[in-house]
Design a protein around this motif. Structure first.
Motif, PDB file in Angstrom:
ATOM      1  N   TYR A  69       0.802  -1.221   0.000  1.00 49.83           N
ATOM      2  CA  TYR A  69       0.000   0.000   0.000  1.00 49.83           C
ATOM      3  C   TYR A  69       0.840   1.279   0.000  1.00 49.83           C
ATOM      4  N   ASN A  87      -3.339  -1.792   9.046  1.00 48.14           N
ATOM      5  CA  ASN A  87      -4.634  -2.418   9.344  1.00 48.14           C
ATOM      6  C   ASN A  87      -5.767  -1.776   8.550  1.00 48.14           C
ATOM      7  N   GLY A 131      -5.301  -2.579   4.804  1.00 43.72           N
ATOM      8  CA  GLY A 131      -5.574  -3.999   4.572  1.00 43.72           C
ATOM      9  C   GLY A 131      -7.070  -4.256   4.555  1.00 43.72           C
TER      10      GLY A 131
END
Lengths: 403, 64
Positions: free
Chosen positions: A87, A195, A198
């Motif tokens: 990312y 987090n 994701g």
């Protein structure tokens, strides 16, 4: 626990995480504003400049070619480079974008946040507020920050994004990881960011496989710019922004406003006597308790108000400071619901004006109205136990009230 | 009294529409639109002045 060295001279060594500043930043801001150096500087937390006058803060916000959005967090790597790895290409458009891309990054999302578009969230916000109050109203006491304010925006944003509202506590933990603990600990921030991204990677993949009707993520994925579908990184970035910018900001604003109302029965009475005051009252509470401080990165060496700023320097835009400048607001430390002119900049100014401002206002008004309808009289249980978060977003985190 | 909007200066705060919803509204991206054509009715003048004085971008101007 981070130790903070004592601050002797805030004009040259301010610390936005100093415990006294977290509790009440306004005396320090006023001291800087009245000094010979109203644009303060510090070497702490990677170094930054901090203008304290309304006019200077608005100028930084409006002059986006000089004060870029390469980095908008108040601490962290000033070059704005996110770590390598998964990312790495995902930012938080449009808040992290500069022109010319900023234009379409913002244009695509604004229709979701126009006043007429957010109106449909009013009744779910009201229902949610009532459900939260049902849980504690018979106890005669509650934590107005943790049991109420904190619980509202995360569920509204989850509803808007079409993601499970029963994950709200998880989302709140991630947001705090980025914006509270993460400001003083890069590892925490990077983990929280991982987090969040994701999670949205999975959500985006799900919408690609199973497009939904009336769904924000699906609509964004189908958006086109110059005949091309927008990049998936853009859609993930918008989701990232909506979660990170749409949760603790509004929660902080609701919490700080309840903290104020708990101590001002005359203002509660004023709202009961004259319900037409509500829109102006919401604006005045936003002015007095603006939660957000944003950062900019200086594009090139410049002299700003006598300060030699270098390319790459960080500048803080403390909207709380702007909104308490006596040059702009008469009696700035007083909450005056029927204030004649209120050019407050709680939502910033210029091309990066908070995209979610109409939703934030709606949530703030409905949260306060519902509380006052159900709990017209209340007070702080013990003022000495109230805690505040600060740095990037200022608001109550524990604020117990009795009624 | 008339009011004019510099659309390029408007960044969609909606401060005007909050102060004077009879006079100002929002377009599809939430930027200001003026709902009243020509003269502002006398009973809305005070509200309109307040709205103009609330704009953080100074995008509204009153012509008396």
């Amino acid at each position: 626990m981070t130790t903070i060295d004592p601050v002797i001279d805030p004009t040259s060594d301010y610390d936005i995480f100093d415990p006294q500043y977290l509790l009440d930043p306004f005396p320090t801001i006023e001291q800087i504003r009245q000094s010979s150096c109203p644009v303060a500087h510090t070497e702490r937390w990677g170094g930054s400049w901090m203008p304290t006058r309304y006019a200077d803060i608005v100028a930084v916000a409006q002059e986006h070619d000089v004060f870029t959005s390469r980095q908008i967090l108040v601490t962290g790597p000033p070059d704005g480079q996110e770590p390598e790895g998964a990312y790495a290409g995902v930012a938080a458009p449009p808040i992290s974008s500069d022109p010319p891309e900023h234009h379409w990054h913002r244009r695509l999302i604004l229709p979701f946040f126009a006043p007429q578009a957010v109106a449909k969230y009013e009744h779910i916000t009201r229902d949610l507020c009532n459900e939260l109050i049902d849980r504690f109203i018979d106890n005669g006491e509650a934590d107005s920050a943790a049991d109420y304010a904190q619980q509202i925006p995360v569920r509204v944003i989850a509803t808007m994004l079409g993601v499970p509202t029963d994950m709200s506590d998880t989302f709140t933990g991630w947001v705090r990881g980025v914006r509270e603990a993460g400001l003083v600990d890069q590892e925490v921030r990077v983990a929280a960011r991982g987090n969040i991204l994701g999670f949205f990677f999975e959500q985006v993949a799900d919408r690609q496989a199973n497009p939904r009707e009336d769904d924000l993520i699906t609509t964004l994925l189908n958006s086109e710019i110059d005949g091309q579908k927008v990049p998936v990184e853009y859609v993930m970035g918008v989701c990232n922004l909506m979660l990170v910018a749409g949760v603790d900001t509004t929660w902080s604003s609701i919490g700080a406003s309840l903290w104020h109302l708990a101590q001002h029965p005359e203002h509660r009475q004023q709202l009961r006597d004259d319900p037409e005051l509500w829109p102006a009252a919401v604006e005045e509470l936003l002015r007095a308790y603006a939660p957000v401080t944003m950062a900019r990165i200086v594009d090139r060496d410049i002299d700003f108000q006598g300060c030699p700023m270098k390319a790459g320097d960080r500048v803080l835009m403390s909207f709380p400071a702007a909104n308490r400048d006596p040059e702009q607001f008469e009696n700035p430390n007083e909450v005056i619901f029927d204030r004649e002119h209120n050019r407050h900049v709680a939502f910033g100014a210029g091309i990066h004006r908070c995209a979610g401002s109409n939703l934030a206002r709606l949530e703030l008004r409905v949260a306060l109205q519902t509380w006052l309808e159900r709990i017209p009289e209340f007070e702080l249980a013990d003022p000495s136990t109230v805690t505040w978060a600060g740095g990037q977003v200022r608001g109550t985190r524990i604020a117990k009230v009795k009624f | 009294m008339k009011v004019t909007l510099d659309y390029d200066a408007c960044h969609g705060h909606q401060s005007c529409a909050i102060a004077a919803p009879e006079v100002f509204g929002a377009d599809d991206i939430g930027n200001a639109v003026i709902l009243v054509e020509g003269e502002i009715p006398a009973e809305l003048e005070a509200k309109t002045r307040r709205a103009v004085g609330n704009c953080p971008e100074h995008a509204l101007t009153i012509e008396d």
